[in-house]
Design a protein around this motif. Structure first.
Motif, PDB file in Angstrom:
ATOM      1  N   THR A  47       6.819  -8.480  12.278  1.00 11.79           N
ATOM      2  CA  THR A  47       8.005  -7.841  12.851  1.00 11.79           C
ATOM      3  C   THR A  47       9.247  -8.072  11.995  1.00 11.79           C
ATOM      4  O   THR A  47      10.177  -7.263  12.031  1.00 11.79           O
ATOM      5  CB  THR A  47       8.268  -8.340  14.275  1.00 11.79           C
ATOM      6  N   ARG A  48       9.255  -9.148  11.214  1.00  8.37           N
ATOM      7  CA  ARG A  48      10.413  -9.404  10.345  1.00  8.37           C
ATOM      8  C   ARG A  48      10.492  -8.429   9.190  1.00  8.37           C
ATOM      9  O   ARG A  48      11.494  -8.411   8.455  1.00  8.37           O
ATOM     10  CB  ARG A  48      10.382 -10.843   9.817  1.00  8.37           C
ATOM     11  N   ARG A  49       9.462  -7.623   9.004  1.00 11.90           N
ATOM     12  CA  ARG A  49       9.524  -6.611   7.938  1.00 11.90           C
ATOM     13  C   ARG A  49      10.643  -5.610   8.205  1.00 11.90           C
ATOM     14  O   ARG A  49      11.151  -4.970   7.280  1.00 11.90           O
ATOM     15  CB  ARG A  49       8.180  -5.875   7.830  1.00 11.90           C
ATOM     16  N   SER A 106       0.846  -1.181   0.000  1.00 13.35           N
ATOM     17  CA  SER A 106       0.000   0.000   0.000  1.00 13.35           C
ATOM     18  C   SER A 106       0.882   1.232   0.000  1.00 13.35           C
ATOM     19  O   SER A 106       2.098   1.155   0.141  1.00 13.35           O
ATOM     20  CB  SER A 106      -0.890   0.007   1.245  1.00 13.35           C
ATOM     21  N   GLN A 107       0.268   2.395  -0.145  1.00 13.96           N
ATOM     22  CA  GLN A 107       1.034   3.634  -0.172  1.00 13.96           C
ATOM     23  C   GLN A 107       1.634   3.963   1.185  1.00 13.96           C
ATOM     24  O   GLN A 107       2.494   4.826   1.296  1.00 13.96           O
ATOM     25  CB  GLN A 107       0.135   4.772  -0.628  1.00 13.96           C
ATOM     26  N   TYR A 108       1.207   3.258   2.244  1.00 15.42           N
ATOM     27  CA  TYR A 108       1.698   3.570   3.576  1.00 15.42           C
ATOM     28  C   TYR A 108       2.751   2.580   4.066  1.00 15.42           C
ATOM     29  O   TYR A 108       3.299   2.749   5.140  1.00 15.42           O
ATOM     30  CB  TYR A 108       0.527   3.569   4.565  1.00 15.42           C
ATOM     31  N   GLU A 109       3.027   1.520   3.311  1.00 17.27           N
ATOM     32  CA  GLU A 109       3.968   0.511   3.748  1.00 17.27           C
ATOM     33  C   GLU A 109       5.072   0.337   2.719  1.00 17.27           C
ATOM     34  O   GLU A 109       4.867   0.527   1.527  1.00 17.27           O
ATOM     35  CB  GLU A 109       3.260  -0.827   3.980  1.00 17.27           C
ATOM     36  N   PHE A 110       6.248  -0.049   3.208  1.00 16.09           N
ATOM     37  CA  PHE A 110       7.388  -0.248   2.332  1.00 16.09           C
ATOM     38  C   PHE A 110       7.923  -1.656   2.527  1.00 16.09           C
ATOM     39  O   PHE A 110       8.048  -2.122   3.661  1.00 16.09           O
ATOM     40  CB  PHE A 110       8.490   0.767   2.638  1.00 16.09           C
ATOM     41  N   PRO A 111       8.263  -2.349   1.455  1.00  8.92           N
ATOM     42  CA  PRO A 111       8.820  -3.694   1.590  1.00  8.92           C
ATOM     43  C   PRO A 111      10.194  -3.656   2.251  1.00  8.92           C
ATOM     44  O   PRO A 111      10.893  -2.642   2.214  1.00  8.92           O
ATOM     45  CB  PRO A 111       8.899  -4.201   0.145  1.00  8.92           C
ATOM     46  N   THR A 112      10.584  -4.772   2.827  1.00 10.35           N
ATOM     47  CA  THR A 112      11.829  -4.845   3.591  1.00 10.35           C
ATOM     48  C   THR A 112      13.043  -4.440   2.758  1.00 10.35           C
ATOM     49  O   THR A 112      13.927  -3.723   3.247  1.00 10.35           O
ATOM     50  CB  THR A 112      12.017  -6.269   4.132  1.00 10.35           C
ATOM     51  N   HIS A 113      13.113  -4.871   1.505  1.00 15.35           N
ATOM     52  CA  HIS A 113      14.315  -4.585   0.713  1.00 15.35           C
ATOM     53  C   HIS A 113      14.477  -3.091   0.455  1.00 15.35           C
ATOM     54  O   HIS A 113      15.606  -2.594   0.342  1.00 15.35           O
ATOM     55  CB  HIS A 113      14.301  -5.376  -0.596  1.00 15.35           C
ATOM     56  N   LEU A 114      13.374  -2.351   0.374  1.00 13.92           N
ATOM     57  CA  LEU A 114      13.479  -0.907   0.190  1.00 13.92           C
ATOM     58  C   LEU A 114      13.953  -0.226   1.478  1.00 13.92           C
ATOM     59  O   LEU A 114      14.766   0.697   1.451  1.00 13.92           O
ATOM     60  CB  LEU A 114      12.141  -0.322  -0.260  1.00 13.92           C
ATOM     61  N   LEU A 171      15.572  10.212  10.038  1.00 11.54           N
ATOM     62  CA  LEU A 171      14.488   9.297   9.684  1.00 11.54           C
ATOM     63  C   LEU A 171      13.525   9.145  10.855  1.00 11.54           C
ATOM     64  O   LEU A 171      13.931   8.829  11.969  1.00 11.54           O
ATOM     65  CB  LEU A 171      15.057   7.921   9.312  1.00 11.54           C
ATOM     66  N   VAL A 172      12.261   9.392  10.594  1.00 13.91           N
ATOM     67  CA  VAL A 172      11.208   9.192  11.586  1.00 13.91           C
ATOM     68  C   VAL A 172      10.192   8.234  10.983  1.00 13.91           C
ATOM     69  O   VAL A 172       9.648   8.493   9.913  1.00 13.91           O
ATOM     70  CB  VAL A 172      10.522  10.519  11.973  1.00 13.91           C
ATOM     71  N   GLY A 173       9.973   7.116  11.645  1.00 17.46           N
ATOM     72  CA  GLY A 173       9.041   6.124  11.118  1.00 17.46           C
ATOM     73  C   GLY A 173       8.091   5.637  12.197  1.00 17.46           C
ATOM     74  O   GLY A 173       8.336   5.822  13.394  1.00 17.46           O
ATOM     75  N   ALA A 174       7.019   5.026  11.782  1.00 13.19           N
ATOM     76  CA  ALA A 174       6.043   4.471  12.723  1.00 13.19           C
ATOM     77  C   ALA A 174       5.431   3.223  12.120  1.00 13.19           C
ATOM     78  O   ALA A 174       5.343   3.096  10.897  1.00 13.19           O
ATOM     79  CB  ALA A 174       4.955   5.494  13.035  1.00 13.19           C
ATOM     80  N   MET A 175       5.061   2.305  12.980  1.00 14.45           N
ATOM     81  CA  MET A 175       4.384   1.095  12.518  1.00 14.45           C
ATOM     82  C   MET A 175       3.377   0.665  13.572  1.00 14.45           C
ATOM     83  O   MET A 175       3.507   1.011  14.758  1.00 14.45           O
ATOM     84  CB  MET A 175       5.384  -0.024  12.246  1.00 14.45           C
ATOM     85  N   ASN A 176       2.365  -0.079  13.164  1.00 11.34           N
ATOM     86  CA  ASN A 176       1.392  -0.627  14.102  1.00 11.34           C
ATOM     87  C   ASN A 176       2.047  -1.731  14.930  1.00 11.34           C
ATOM     88  O   ASN A 176       3.035  -2.340  14.504  1.00 11.34           O
ATOM     89  CB  ASN A 176       0.180  -1.175  13.352  1.00 11.34           C
TER      90      ASN A 176
END
Length: 205
Positions: free
Chosen positions: A72-74, A4-12, A42-47
């Motif tokens: 969590t492995r993401r 989705s536009q709010y999530e990024f895959p691990t490799h990125l 860098l400021v990030g957030a996750m559920n």
């Protein structure tokens, strides 16, 4: 992989490791290589979990353990190793959310940060984020107890050399915010506290 536009895959996310470490981005095309400055914050957030309700007082989370582990492995270990401040926020009740804040005003905090930065510039000609390992020994001397705690944490949690130096730099900044000359045990403990998973280590042996 669809995201989705709010999530990024691990490799990125892992591609940010080098810029976070060196403050540069290298772009290679054919026989040419160009290096661009890329020092950033860098400021990030996750559920907390896929459904977003892990830890909710009402027990609304229904995520399974395998789902939690995949989620969590993401964020890979090497990526998290470069994040100095990691914090888990608990779910708040409506009453807690509406309560008046008892914290300091942004104006007061801003002035303390400016004073700490000025102290760093006067002491070493740069901010603490740029301190290498040799400089840390010189400008961020540890008290005996602080050194003992950092060594215990490094051994107990198998911290990388990078993580040890990052904890040390954060502790130096905490000391500067408190106008302290040396890095105390409490500063090391607080710096460790800001890295997820390091909060159960008793400062005392």
């Amino acid at each position: 992989m669809r995201t989705s536009q709010y999530e990024f895959p691990t490799h990125l996310l892992d591609m940010l490791r080098e810029p976070l470490e060196s403050g540069q981005v290298a772009v290679s095309r054919a026989a040419h290589k160009v290096i661009y400055p890329a020092r950033f914050q860098l400021v990030g957030a996750m559920n907390p979990c896929p459904c977003g309700y892990r830890g909710h007082p009402a027990g609304r989370c229904r995520c399974t353990q395998p789902q939690l582990e995949r989620y969590t492995r993401r964020l890979s270990g090497p990526f998290l190793d470069r994040i100095d401040l990691q914090w888990e926020l608990p779910s708040l009740t409506a009453e807690e959310l509406m309560a008046e804040s008892q914290g300091e005003s942004s104006k007061i905090v801003r002035q303390r940060v400016i004073s700490a930065q000025e102290r760093q510039q006067e002491r070493q000609g740069m901010t603490n984020e740029s301190l290498g390992s040799d400089a840390l020994h010189r400008v961020a001397p540890l008290s005996a107890q602080a050194r003992k705690l950092l060594l215990r944490a490094a051994d107990h949690y198998e911290l990388s050399v990078r993580a040890v130096h990052r904890v040390w730099r954060v502790a130096r900044t905490i000391a500067d915010l408190g106008a302290e000359e040396s890095v105390s045990e409490s500063a090391i403990a607080e710096a460790l506290h800001y890295r997820t998973g390091f909060r159960k280590l008793d400062p005392s042996p």
